[in-house]
Structure formats: C-alpha cells, structure tokens
Design an enzyme around this catalytic site. Structure first.
Site, PDB file in Angstrom:
ATOM      1  N   GLY A 108       0.788  -1.217   0.000  1.00 18.04           N
ATOM      2  CA  GLY A 108       0.000   0.000   0.000  1.00 18.04           C
ATOM      3  C   GLY A 108       0.818   1.264   0.000  1.00 18.04           C
ATOM      4  O   GLY A 108       0.395   2.266   0.552  1.00 18.04           O
ATOM      5  N   CYS A 109       1.994   1.257  -0.590  1.00 15.52           N
ATOM      6  CA  CYS A 109       2.798   2.476  -0.671  1.00 15.52           C
ATOM      7  C   CYS A 109       2.012   3.536  -1.421  1.00 15.52           C
ATOM      8  O   CYS A 109       1.639   3.338  -2.569  1.00 15.52           O
ATOM      9  CB  CYS A 109       4.120   2.192  -1.379  1.00 15.52           C
ATOM     10  SG  CYS A 109       5.101   3.655  -1.704  1.00 15.52           S
ATOM     11  N   GLY A 110       1.767   4.678  -0.772  1.00 17.60           N
ATOM     12  CA  GLY A 110       0.880   5.657  -1.365  1.00 17.60           C
ATOM     13  C   GLY A 110       1.492   6.513  -2.440  1.00 17.60           C
ATOM     14  O   GLY A 110       0.788   7.242  -3.113  1.00 17.60           O
TER      15      GLY A 110
END
Length: 272
Positions: A108-110
C-alpha cells in the site's frame, strides 16, 4: 474470498530449547484496481474488506467524488491475486483518463509510481472546522481500538485505522498489512455508510506520513490521532489542510502538533 490470515509452521526457541509449532500470519495479496476494464493500480493488500478498499482508494485518489460514482463493483479472484473491477460514471471515467497514472505499491505504498514530484505534493483540501474534543475523549477513543483489531490480535502484524465519535463510540475499524490500505478501507466504509468524517476522530495504529494526511484531508477528517509520531512533511500538510494532528497517543498522554484549538478541557461543539 481468501482468508486474511494463514497458519504457517514455525520453530520456537525459548532459551536453549526448540519446539515445533504454528503461527497465524497475515496474507499479502496483489490487488488490481480496474476501471471500465483498464487497470489503474496494483496494490499489495490484505484480502479483507475489499469493497471498502475499492471505494476508499477511488476517493483518496480523486477518481470518484462519491461512492455512487461507482456504477458496478465486482470482486474477482484470479490466479495471481484479486481484481476489483469497477465501472465508473461517464464523467468520472473522462476525468480518470485525463490524469491516468500507473503505480505498483509494496504493502500500500501511497506514492510509488507517481509521474512527477509535484504529484507527490499535490494540494490538499481544507477540512471543515468540525467539533472539538476533550483529552478524555482522545484517551477513550484510542482505548477502544485494541478490542476491534481482531486480525492484529491473531497475527501481531497489521495496521488499523478507526473512526470514533463521542455519541457512537467506535463506528468502524479496518485492518491491513499496509497502513495506507487500512485508511482507504476505513474511508470506503464511512463513505458507503454516509458518515461524515468531520464528526469524529480518525484513529491510526501507525506513524503519520504525508500521504496519510492527504487521504484524511480528502476524506474530510478534521482530527487525526496516531500512536506514533508524524513526519515533518505530514505536519506541514496538516497545517495547510486545517487538520488537528495528534501523535504519540499513549496511556500517559498525547502530543498535538497542529491546530490545537479543537482540543480542550471541555468539549467544543462549534469551533471558530
């Protein structure tokens, strides 16, 4: 769908002795988010509350403005993971086409895959004043989280994002291996339930990075409370967005980094 946790064998050492056993660990699954059959993003996420994830991710990325902009949503298991197949209203599909980007994020690296540095520091909306809270409310809200973190209780390896109001207590909580994903799932849950984020506290079991503040601002959350400290850029972004940012929220107290006017010895219903 696949269970969010998996039992795996392990060898446990205690002192000079070893014993065979097992442990529950969270799954980390590739999740493709597609719009009108075009893949926009592939995230690594826990395969739970995926409908909430689809809505929340779409909101935080500015792809939709309301949950109703998604005309259809199918959750489809595929050999390599899960596809969240969404059909958008025509105007939202046109907007997506104009700002199409690709990203592939570990847990979930934004910000992975952004086309430019400017996109990483996109302007954030100003949040509504919302209501005020007492220190006691902050403590009560944070103390309500552990009992609802069932996946973390089983695995000790996932993040949580929750929403608490003085009237209803803990309204919703979502968990994921990625802290960004957990917040997106919470965002989707609140949007689908028609719950305004300005009415309560956004609770985070993680540190507060800039993208977490960006997501909170898009959601309309006026107060963030986290167990860990924020980054410098998160503080600057919260200041611009008008968000009260609280970190290091523990049993013995908490620290307010921006817009402290919402926190006081007495609840403030209308903040100037």
């Amino acid at each position: 769908m696949t269970d969010p946790a998996l039992s795996v064998p392990r060898l446990v050492w205690r002192g000079d002795a070893a014993e065979a056993g097992s442990r529950l660990v969270p799954r980390e699954t590739p999740v493709a988010l597609t719009y009108n059959r075009s893949t926009h993003a592939v995230m690594l996420a826990t395969p739970a509350d995926l409908a909430d994830f689809a809505v929340g991710f779409s909101l935080s990325e500015g792809i939709i403005r309301h949950a109703e902009d998604i005309m259809a949503l199918d959750i489809v298991s595929v050999p390599d993971g899960v596809e969240l197949r969404m059909d958008l209203a025509a105007d939202r599909l046109d907007a997506l086409t104009r700002r199409q980007r690709r990203l592939a994020g570990p847990s979930g690296c934004g910000l992975c895959g952004l086309d430019s540095l400017a996109a990483a520091l996109r302007p954030v909306p100003k949040v509504a004043d919302g209501q005020g809270f007492t220190a006691g409310m902050i403590h009560t809200a944070m103390q309500s989280m552990p009992a609802a973190q069932t996946l973390n209780a089983a695995t000790h390896a996932v993040h949580a994002a929750g929403f608490w109001t003085p009237r209803r207590g803990l309204v919703a909580l979502r968990e994921d291996v990625g802290r960004h994903n957990a917040l997106d799932k919470l965002s989707g849950a609140l949007a689908c339930a028609g719950v305004p984020a300005s009415d309560g506290l956004l609770l985070l079991s993680s540190r507060v990075s800039v993208e977490m503040v960006q997501k909170a601002a898009t959601l309309g959350g006026s107060v963030i409370v986290a167990v860990s400290a924020p980054t410098a850029l998160a503080i600057q972004t919260a200041e611009r967005a008008g968000i009260t940012l609280i970190g290091v929220a523990r049993q013995d107290g908490f620290e307010v980094f921006t817009h402290p006017r919402r926190i006081g010895p007495q609840p403030v219903r209308h903040v100037a």
